[in-house]
Design a protein around this motif. Structure first.
Motif, PDB file in Angstrom:
ATOM      1  N   ALA A  83      -2.394   2.125  -9.810  1.00 30.53           N
ATOM      2  CA  ALA A  83      -1.980   0.695  -8.981  1.00 30.53           C
ATOM      3  C   ALA A  83      -2.923  -0.226  -8.954  1.00 30.53           C
ATOM      4  N   LEU A  84      -2.569  -1.523  -9.146  1.00 25.26           N
ATOM      5  CA  LEU A  84      -3.800  -2.664  -8.940  1.00 25.26           C
ATOM      6  C   LEU A  84      -2.851  -3.730  -8.232  1.00 25.26           C
ATOM      7  N   ASN A  85      -3.740  -3.825  -7.189  1.00 21.18           N
ATOM      8  CA  ASN A  85      -3.340  -5.001  -6.105  1.00 21.18           C
ATOM      9  C   ASN A  85      -3.470  -6.464  -6.759  1.00 21.18           C
ATOM     10  N   PRO A  86      -2.730  -7.553  -6.444  1.00 25.51           N
ATOM     11  CA  PRO A  86      -2.970  -8.775  -7.021  1.00 25.51           C
ATOM     12  C   PRO A  86      -4.392  -9.421  -6.784  1.00 25.51           C
ATOM     13  N   ARG A  87      -5.261  -8.946  -5.860  1.00 27.31           N
ATOM     14  CA  ARG A  87      -6.529  -9.542  -5.643  1.00 27.31           C
ATOM     15  C   ARG A  87      -7.683  -8.626  -6.555  1.00 27.31           C
ATOM     16  N   GLY A  88      -6.969  -7.564  -7.389  1.00 25.48           N
ATOM     17  CA  GLY A  88      -7.911  -7.151  -8.311  1.00 25.48           C
ATOM     18  C   GLY A  88      -8.390  -5.775  -8.109  1.00 25.48           C
ATOM     19  N   GLU A  89      -7.947  -5.225  -6.678  1.00 27.52           N
ATOM     20  CA  GLU A  89      -8.625  -4.055  -6.383  1.00 27.52           C
ATOM     21  C   GLU A  89      -7.519  -2.859  -6.881  1.00 27.52           C
ATOM     22  N   LEU A  90      -8.364  -1.942  -7.508  1.00 25.59           N
ATOM     23  CA  LEU A  90      -7.607  -0.751  -7.809  1.00 25.59           C
ATOM     24  C   LEU A  90      -7.463   0.257  -6.778  1.00 25.59           C
ATOM     25  N   TYR A  91      -6.036   0.640  -6.653  1.00 29.30           N
ATOM     26  CA  TYR A  91      -5.954   1.864  -5.713  1.00 29.30           C
ATOM     27  C   TYR A  91      -6.188   3.164  -6.845  1.00 29.30           C
ATOM     28  N   SER A  92      -6.752   4.160  -5.947  1.00 31.02           N
ATOM     29  CA  SER A  92      -6.761   5.552  -6.498  1.00 31.02           C
ATOM     30  C   SER A  92      -6.413   6.336  -5.480  1.00 31.02           C
ATOM     31  N   ALA A  93      -6.534   7.857  -5.812  1.00 33.09           N
ATOM     32  CA  ALA A  93      -6.244   8.936  -5.038  1.00 33.09           C
ATOM     33  C   ALA A  93      -7.246   8.890  -4.206  1.00 33.09           C
ATOM     34  N   SER A  94      -8.484   8.443  -4.437  1.00 30.97           N
ATOM     35  CA  SER A  94      -9.710   8.708  -3.628  1.00 30.97           C
ATOM     36  C   SER A  94      -9.830   7.489  -2.535  1.00 30.97           C
ATOM     37  N   ASN A  95      -9.004   6.397  -2.713  1.00 30.39           N
ATOM     38  CA  ASN A  95      -9.052   5.332  -1.781  1.00 30.39           C
ATOM     39  C   ASN A  95      -7.858   5.008  -1.002  1.00 30.39           C
ATOM     40  N   ILE A 145       0.985  -0.997  -0.062  1.00 29.79           N
ATOM     41  CA  ILE A 145       0.137   0.241   0.032  1.00 29.79           C
ATOM     42  C   ILE A 145       0.739   1.398   0.193  1.00 29.79           C
ATOM     43  N   PRO A 146       1.971   1.084   0.679  1.00 28.86           N
ATOM     44  CA  PRO A 146       2.693   2.512   0.645  1.00 28.86           C
ATOM     45  C   PRO A 146       3.199   2.883  -0.533  1.00 28.86           C
ATOM     46  N   LEU A 147       3.829   1.761  -1.565  1.00 27.14           N
ATOM     47  CA  LEU A 147       4.213   1.781  -2.837  1.00 27.14           C
ATOM     48  C   LEU A 147       3.150   2.393  -3.680  1.00 27.14           C
ATOM     49  N   ALA A 148       2.033   1.630  -3.313  1.00 27.69           N
ATOM     50  CA  ALA A 148       0.946   2.252  -4.252  1.00 27.69           C
ATOM     51  C   ALA A 148       0.574   3.484  -3.944  1.00 27.69           C
ATOM     52  N   ALA A 149       0.747   3.991  -2.779  1.00 27.89           N
ATOM     53  CA  ALA A 149       0.614   5.605  -2.681  1.00 27.89           C
ATOM     54  C   ALA A 149       1.438   6.458  -3.358  1.00 27.89           C
ATOM     55  N   GLU A 150       2.650   5.951  -3.338  1.00 28.78           N
ATOM     56  CA  GLU A 150       3.877   6.889  -3.903  1.00 28.78           C
ATOM     57  C   GLU A 150       3.648   6.633  -5.486  1.00 28.78           C
ATOM     58  N   VAL A 151       3.233   5.714  -6.139  1.00 24.23           N
ATOM     59  CA  VAL A 151       3.068   5.906  -7.580  1.00 24.23           C
ATOM     60  C   VAL A 151       1.949   6.495  -8.084  1.00 24.23           C
ATOM     61  N   ILE A 152       0.682   6.456  -7.211  1.00 27.01           N
ATOM     62  CA  ILE A 152      -0.389   7.202  -7.586  1.00 27.01           C
ATOM     63  C   ILE A 152       0.199   8.807  -7.475  1.00 27.01           C
ATOM     64  N   GLU A 153       0.714   9.216  -6.668  1.00 26.69           N
ATOM     65  CA  GLU A 153       1.226  10.451  -6.508  1.00 26.69           C
ATOM     66  C   GLU A 153       1.994  10.843  -7.614  1.00 26.69           C
ATOM     67  N   LYS A 154       2.759   9.795  -8.554  1.00 26.41           N
ATOM     68  CA  LYS A 154       3.396  10.294  -9.793  1.00 26.41           C
ATOM     69  C   LYS A 154       2.471  10.243 -10.818  1.00 26.41           C
ATOM     70  N   GLY A 155       1.177   9.688 -10.620  1.00 23.04           N
ATOM     71  CA  GLY A 155       0.246   9.721 -11.834  1.00 23.04           C
ATOM     72  C   GLY A 155       0.094   8.315 -12.398  1.00 23.04           C
ATOM     73  N   LYS A 201      -5.658   6.816   0.980  1.00 20.46           N
ATOM     74  CA  LYS A 201      -5.665   7.267   2.118  1.00 20.46           C
ATOM     75  C   LYS A 201      -6.113   6.332   3.243  1.00 20.46           C
ATOM     76  N   GLN A 202      -7.175   5.783   2.947  1.00 18.96           N
ATOM     77  CA  GLN A 202      -8.219   4.879   3.777  1.00 18.96           C
ATOM     78  C   GLN A 202      -7.582   3.718   3.695  1.00 18.96           C
ATOM     79  N   ARG A 203      -6.988   3.101   2.636  1.00 16.40           N
ATOM     80  CA  ARG A 203      -6.094   1.871   2.829  1.00 16.40           C
ATOM     81  C   ARG A 203      -4.806   2.011   3.491  1.00 16.40           C
ATOM     82  N   LEU A 204      -4.267   3.240   3.526  1.00 15.63           N
ATOM     83  CA  LEU A 204      -2.824   3.364   4.295  1.00 15.63           C
ATOM     84  C   LEU A 204      -3.360   3.368   6.012  1.00 15.63           C
ATOM     85  N   ASN A 205      -4.416   4.143   6.182  1.00 16.34           N
ATOM     86  CA  ASN A 205      -4.972   4.374   7.393  1.00 16.34           C
ATOM     87  C   ASN A 205      -5.270   2.778   8.146  1.00 16.34           C
ATOM     88  N   MET A 206      -6.017   1.908   7.357  1.00 20.31           N
ATOM     89  CA  MET A 206      -6.381   0.810   7.871  1.00 20.31           C
ATOM     90  C   MET A 206      -5.182  -0.229   7.939  1.00 20.31           C
TER      91      MET A 206
END
Length: 148
Positions: free
Chosen positions: A89-101, A76-86, A103-108
């Motif tokens: 990010a997709l996790n192996p379970r099929g969940e797309l990480y986005s600017a809108s979700n 998740i921290p890597l996903a956050a960094e690459v999202i900031e670069k534009g 921060k919630q994933r990092l908090n959890m």
């Protein structure tokens, strides 16, 4: 557009989906890990072995990925960094990480880490299911269709 794979912990079944999709669509795909990984002979699939150490592969992905690229990671921290670069990010379970979700994933993630640090058993991550594989393949195909 390129695909970057945080390959240290990427399940084999997900790598196989990535390999087939990269070949089918002729999409440059690079796997990065701190140990050797066998990849199929291909003009579009490559492997970069980085030195061992905390977040070395992650740092290399952040350095190499460009805006619009797809990064496949469960980190998740890597996903956050690459999202900031534009990047996407997709996790192996099929969940797309986005600017809108993200921060919630990092908090959890941080909350669960705190629980584990205090001795509370949180259970492990379940194995990749057939529905996870399908969600991953579907989101990968959507990205590929949009970027070809």
């Amino acid at each position: 557009m390129k695909i970057w794979v945080d390959a240290d912990a990427c399940p084999v079944v997900i790598k196989e989906i990535i390999f087939r999709a990269a070949e089918r669509t002729n999409t440059p795909t690079t796997l990065l890990a701190n140990h050797y990984l066998k990849t199929p002979p291909s003009k579009v699939i490559s492997f970069v072995q980085v030195s061992t150490g905390f977040d070395v592969a992650d740092d290399e992905i952040v350095k190499r990925a460009d805006k619009g690229d797809l990064v496949i990671t469960a980190d998740i921290p890597l996903a956050a960094e690459v999202i900031e670069k534009g990047c996407i990010a997709l996790n192996p379970r099929g969940e797309l990480y986005s600017a809108s979700n993200i921060k919630q994933r990092l908090n959890m993630r941080d909350f669960m880490d705190t629980l584990r640090s205090s001795g509370i058993e949180t259970g492990g991550v379940p194995p990749i299911s057939q529905s996870d594989r399908q969600a991953f393949a579907n989101n990968l195909d959507k990205w590929l269709a949009k970027n070809k």
